[in-house]
Write a protein that holds these residues in place. Structure first.
Motif, short mmCIF file in Angstrom:
data_model
loop_
_atom_site.label_atom_id
_atom_site.label_comp_id
_atom_site.label_asym_id
_atom_site.label_seq_id
_atom_site.Cartn_x
_atom_site.Cartn_y
_atom_site.Cartn_z
N GLU A 201 0.85 -1.19 0.00
CA GLU A 201 0.00 0.00 0.00
C GLU A 201 0.89 1.24 0.00
OE1 GLU A 201 -3.03 0.12 2.97
OE2 GLU A 201 -3.32 -2.04 2.88
N PRO A 202 0.49 2.29 -0.71
CA PRO A 202 1.34 3.49 -0.81
C PRO A 202 1.67 4.12 0.55
CG PRO A 202 -0.38 3.58 -2.46
CD PRO A 202 -0.67 2.38 -1.59
N ARG A 203 0.76 4.02 1.51
CA ARG A 203 1.01 4.66 2.80
C ARG A 203 2.08 3.93 3.63
NH1 ARG A 203 -1.76 2.33 7.06
NH2 ARG A 203 -3.21 0.69 6.42
N VAL A 204 2.36 2.67 3.33
CA VAL A 204 3.38 1.91 4.07
C VAL A 204 4.56 1.49 3.19
CG1 VAL A 204 1.75 1.06 5.80
CG2 VAL A 204 2.17 -0.27 3.74
N SER B 269 7.24 3.08 2.13
CA SER B 269 8.57 3.44 2.65
C SER B 269 8.96 2.55 3.82
CB SER B 269 8.62 4.91 3.05
OG SER B 269 7.70 5.17 4.08
N ARG B 270 8.00 2.16 4.63
CA ARG B 270 8.31 1.27 5.76
C ARG B 270 8.68 -0.13 5.27
NH1 ARG B 270 3.38 3.79 8.53
NH2 ARG B 270 4.34 5.40 9.80
#
Length: 109
Positions: free
Chosen positions: A47-50, A52-53
Motif C-alpha cells: 500500500e502506498p502509505r506503508v 517506505s516502511r
C-alpha cells in the motif's frame, strides 16, 4: 531465483576458470533480473502509505543479514569451501521452493 541457487551449488564443483566464469555470469544475470522483479513486485503490492516502511525494513534486513552471512561463510570456508557453495545454493533453493508453495507469489500480477 531457483536457477541462481542451482548455479551457486554448481559453482562449488567448477574445476576450471572458464566454467566458474560462465556460472558466475549466469548467477549475476539472474540476480540482477530477480532483484528488479522482486523490488517491482514489492513496490506494486505494498500500500502506498506503508511503502517506505516496507522498503526500509527490507533494506534493514539486507544490511544486517549480509555481513552476518559473510561471517558465517568465512567460518564455514575455513572448514570446507565446497560446503559454502552447497549450503548457499541449498538455502536459495529451499527458500525459492517455500515461496512458490504459497499462493500469493504464484498469483501475483
Amino acid at each position: 531465483v531457483f536457477m541462481i541457487g542451482l548455479g551457486l551449488a554448481l559453482l562449488g564443483f567448477a574445476t576450471h576458470v572458464v566454467w566458474a566464469s560462465l556460472v558466475l555470469a549466469f548467477i549475476g544475470l539472474g540476480g540482477g533480473l530477480a532483484n528488479i522483479i522482486i523490488l517491482s513486485w514489492m513496490q506494486s503490492s505494498a500500500e502506498p502509505r506503508v511503502l517506505s516502511r516496507v522498503l526500509g525494513l527490507m533494506m534493514f534486513g539486507v544490511s544486517v543479514l549480509e555481513p552476518l552471512s559473510f561471517w558465517i561463510a568465512g567460518v564455514v570456508a575455513d572448514i570446507n569451501l565446497l560446503w559454502v557453495f552447497m549450503g548457499g545454493g541449498a538455502i536459495v533453493l529451499v527458500t525459492t521452493l517455500l515461496s512458490l508453495a504459497g499462493t500469493s507469489l504464484r498469483t501475483a500480477d
